[in-house]
Structure formats: C-alpha cells, structure tokens
Design a protein around this motif. Sequence first.
Motif, mmCIF file in Angstrom:
data_model
loop_
_atom_site.group_PDB
_atom_site.id
_atom_site.type_symbol
_atom_site.label_atom_id
_atom_site.label_comp_id
_atom_site.label_asym_id
_atom_site.label_seq_id
_atom_site.Cartn_x
_atom_site.Cartn_y
_atom_site.Cartn_z
ATOM 1 N N UNK A 1 0.838 -1.200 0.000
ATOM 2 C CA UNK A 1 0.000 0.000 0.000
ATOM 3 C C UNK A 1 0.870 1.247 0.000
ATOM 4 N N UNK A 2 0.268 2.365 -0.340
ATOM 5 C CA UNK A 2 1.018 3.605 -0.471
ATOM 6 C C UNK A 2 0.072 4.756 -0.152
ATOM 7 N N UNK A 3 0.592 5.785 0.544
ATOM 8 C CA UNK A 3 -0.227 6.968 0.817
ATOM 9 C C UNK A 3 -0.029 7.958 -0.318
ATOM 10 N N UNK A 4 -1.116 8.406 -0.899
ATOM 11 C CA UNK A 4 -0.963 9.278 -2.063
ATOM 12 C C UNK A 4 -2.113 10.272 -2.167
ATOM 13 N N UNK A 5 -1.838 11.387 -2.829
ATOM 14 C CA UNK A 5 -2.872 12.361 -3.199
ATOM 15 C C UNK A 5 -3.297 13.298 -2.089
ATOM 16 N N UNK A 6 -4.166 14.245 -2.457
ATOM 17 C CA UNK A 6 -4.798 15.124 -1.482
ATOM 18 C C UNK A 6 -6.296 15.066 -1.691
ATOM 19 N N UNK A 7 -7.068 14.809 -0.692
ATOM 20 C CA UNK A 7 -6.650 14.391 0.650
ATOM 21 C C UNK A 7 -5.955 13.047 0.590
ATOM 22 N N UNK A 8 -5.029 12.807 1.535
ATOM 23 C CA UNK A 8 -4.248 11.566 1.467
ATOM 24 C C UNK A 8 -5.137 10.340 1.546
ATOM 25 N N UNK A 9 -4.810 9.353 0.726
ATOM 26 C CA UNK A 9 -5.583 8.125 0.662
ATOM 27 C C UNK A 9 -4.610 6.961 0.608
ATOM 28 N N UNK A 10 -4.985 5.858 1.265
ATOM 29 C CA UNK A 10 -4.153 4.662 1.215
ATOM 30 C C UNK A 10 -4.544 3.877 -0.033
ATOM 31 N N UNK A 11 -3.626 3.813 -1.000
ATOM 32 C CA UNK A 11 -3.942 3.093 -2.242
ATOM 33 C C UNK A 11 -3.279 1.722 -2.245
#
Lengths: 246, 316
Positions: free
Chosen positions: B153-163
């Motif tokens: 998994x990876x935290x990405x984007x705004x608002x942060x999301x666990x992808x």
Amino acid sequence: MKKGTLKQILLITDGCSNQGEDPSMVASLVARQGITVNVIGILEDDQQEDPMGLEEVEEIAQAGEGVSQIVYQKALSQTVQSVTKQAMTQTLQGVVNQELKQILGPNQTIENLPPDQRGEVMEVVEDLGEKSNVEVLVLVDTSASMQNKLPTVKEALIDLSVSMNARIGKNSFSIYTFPGKRKTIQRVIDWSEQLDSISSIFPKLTSGGITPTGPALKEAMYQFSKSKLSRSMKREDESNIEETGY
Amino acid sequence: MSQISKKQDTSFVPGSTIQGKWNKQHYIVVRKLGKGAIGSVYLCKRQDGKQVALKISEKGASITTEVNVLKKLSKVQGKPLGPYLFDVDDFLQANGGRLSFYVMEYVNGKQLPRYLNEKGADWLGVFLLQLLADLERLHQHGWVFGDLKLDNVMVTGTPPRLRWIDVGGTTQIGRSIKEYTEFYDRGYWKLGSRIAEPSYDLFAVVMMALHCAYPKQFKRGEYPEQTLKRKLRHTRMLAAYQPCLEKAMKGYYRSSAQMQQELNQLITKRKISYLRAQPQTPRHKGKTDQVTLPLLETAVIGFISMLLFLIYYFFI
C-alpha cells in the motif's frame, strides 16, 4: 476435463548425493510415471547463494518436470508451500496445453494465445488447482549434514498442510526419510490428510556420510503405486454405490 | 508437459525499450521500482509521455493471473481499489525468450510508516478506517485481498488516501489464499486457517498496525497469541485502537464494516480515555493489567453505589 489426482514427490535435501543411481536419471523415470519431482535445497546460514553440492537440485527437478528452489532455513516454510503450488499449476498447465493442442492444433499452447484469451484459460487452470486432489510424498534427506535443519523442516511441513488444507480439493501426505536404517527409505508417516501428527515423531538421524538420493527417489516412486492401487479400488466401490443409487 | 524455461534475465537498464508483441506499444524504462517473487516492476514512459508502472516476468501464468485480478477489481464501483490496468502484452527478447508484462497506473506516494513519521501517528486511525471501508467493498464482491501488508500500500494524493499498489494475492472467498507474507499471515501465528474469508484480511490489518508500531517486526515466540497481545498492549501508538485490534486478531469480526464501526467509536471517543490512560502507559513495561485498571475502578465504584442504593432502598 477430468479432475484427476496430482502426484508429487517433494525432496528436501542439502545436496551432495553420493551413492547409487544418478538422481536425475531416476527423476526422469519417476516423471514418466506421472509423478512430478520437486526439489528444495537448503543452505547453511553462512553459505553463499551458489554453493557446491547444490547444482543437482535444479537438475533433479528439471528431469522430474518439477520446480526447484534453493533457500536458507528461515525461508523454508514459505518455499515449501510455494514450490508445491507452483508445481501443481505447472502440471495443470501442461494438461491444459495438451487439451488445447487437441482442439486448436499442434503448436497451440497457453503462451501462444493472445493475452485476453490466456486470462480465461488461466482461470480454468486456477480452478483445477483449487479443486483437484493432491498426493504429496515428502522425502527428507536426514544425512549428518542435515542435522540442525530438521526442526525447521518439521515446522515447514506442518505449515504446508495448513496451506494445502485450505484448498477445496483433497490432500494426502506421506513423509519418508533417507537413508533408512536397513532400508533405502524410512517411513515417518503413511498417507494421511493432516500432518499435525509429526510433531513428536521425526526419527533419529543416521550419522553416516552416505546420501543415496537416487535410490531413495526410486523407492519413493513405489510408495505411490501402492496407494494408487488401494485408491483405484476405492473409486470403483464408490461408482458401484452411485450406480445402485439409480 | 510444460518445459521449464531456463532462468531468464529480466533486468532492464534505464533507457531500454520494451515493445509489446500483440498491441505494439513502446515503453521506455526510466528506473526499476522493485522486485518481487513474480518479476520486476519498472517505472516507464509511454509513447504519449505519461509515466506508468510496468510489471514484467518470465512467469507468464502468474502475470496472467494478476491481470485477471486487476480486471475484476476495475469492475468494483466507487474509488478505484487497485491501480488502473492499461495494457497486457508479451515482449520477445533478442535471444528468443518470451517475457509477459502488464502496464498499470503509476501510484506515486509515500510508504505508510514514513508518512506517519512526518505527519504524525494520529493519521494511522484515519487510514485504518479508510482501509477497512475499501476492504468491505472488496469483500462484498466476493474477494479477499490476501497478501495485505505495508509494502503493498502507499499513501498518495490530497486528501491523502491509502492506495493498493499490488493486488496479486487477491483470492476468491472460500478458496485458499493465493499469496501471503509470514508476518501478516494468521496461519503462521497459529490463529486461523489460510482459507480466504474477510477475517483473514482483518488479521492482516492488525499486523499492519503492529508493523507501523514495531518497524523491525518481532518473533513469533512459543505462544504466538500471547506475543501479539503483549505487543498490542505495549505500544502507545496503538493504545487508542487496542481493544478493536485485539478482537480482530482473535478473528472476532465477521465483516470489515463491523470492525470499522467499532474502531470508529474508539477513535471518536478517544479524548476521554486518553486523559486517563496517559500517565500509566509509558513506564512499567512488565505489567499488562494496568490497561484494565480504569475499567476495574469504574466497576467497583458502580458496584458500591449500587449496594448503597440497595441498602437505602430496603432498609431505610
């Protein structure tokens, strides 16, 4: 397509076979009988990745149309289950390939299909892998050099039955060690569904320096034919019962 | 019978081109992103300049299986569960060997532990809730993630999301888990089977939280369940979620939604319990009963007041 039984021998060794027939030759012979030979080579913790004595691991598995892997002790559990499952997939792919050849011509294999169709075929293979019955004979090298590795081997085998018993298909395991006391191989557990019972009964080690891998493989092969006999009888019985049901 | 291919070299240097046999797309390798049990992943540039992730392997069957999963996930409504799948193809090497590959969305982000380090450990609760919501959607469609772990998994984007960046272990409910990692596997901890069911994923969620709290991980020990309980109670990072995580560890929750709900309750009422628990948690590592102390206190007070009331009611 028939939902047959997949037969495998899983050889766990640290290599260096030094007595009797060439294990690769025997493995080819075993493969001819429809039994896949998979090999796991165990490294000493301080050994390098490509040590002496373990070259035969890949050779035996290739001759036995199976899968091989060389690992350190701590990775053994996961390797045992992944090798077993990979070999199943590989065998089933072979079976499916043959069906494809019959339907689509001699040069047709899964790999030759365009990616989209390949996906559908792989679903069939996966399905078969989940549902087919599997017989695994585990053959453990207990020559002196394996001494400190046996507790890990035991753990790994219990773990294997956890993985395999999560499948829908039936499993049957048996465990043999070699060299045996007066025989080539020594039975630890006869064909059974669970492996929990090995907790206590891994045998004492033979301290001699011989590792007769070839003869051991050959002897292991005969353990299948025995069970096959009793099994095929059973199947006949079952079909009889079904018939009377009509 | 299938023949075993000799081990092929699947490494590509930056600048080399990977061209598809069927769809004729070109990809220029930028750099290697990682290497797993099944093949390597490269950051590549597509013909139109877009950055994509390309996974390539000599194990054609495994690649095909993963592609099947990505296709299934793309049919789930709502925010995407896995990375988008762009292309599937074969690459013929100069030496005649064949490699299979697929091309997917490049998810550029931060590893969860690093994110928590930078932005504060409080974020963990938010990500756990969101992860549980995503898992619920996956489970509703009859699938289990399987190999759920921090690496995937990876935290990405705004608002942060666990992808989710690697969904290769996704398994149909009721089957055997396709792929797992020991530390995250309930079978390894002797706390359940490897049959794909929602509770298998929920156990892995607990282990993700534990992995955040103990970056170096820890050994199973002789009594795996006790080890996990102890580790859950001995970290401040997870104190607020501990009751819920312990239940999930034991396989108490039937569905992800159920766990999400209870976790949400714990997180939202956290401030009160936080004030109480704070002076006790940091020291005295050995004593686990301290966590239960406030509870006991309340119970005793309640009991005494009830007694007094009874005495008052009947005798006076």
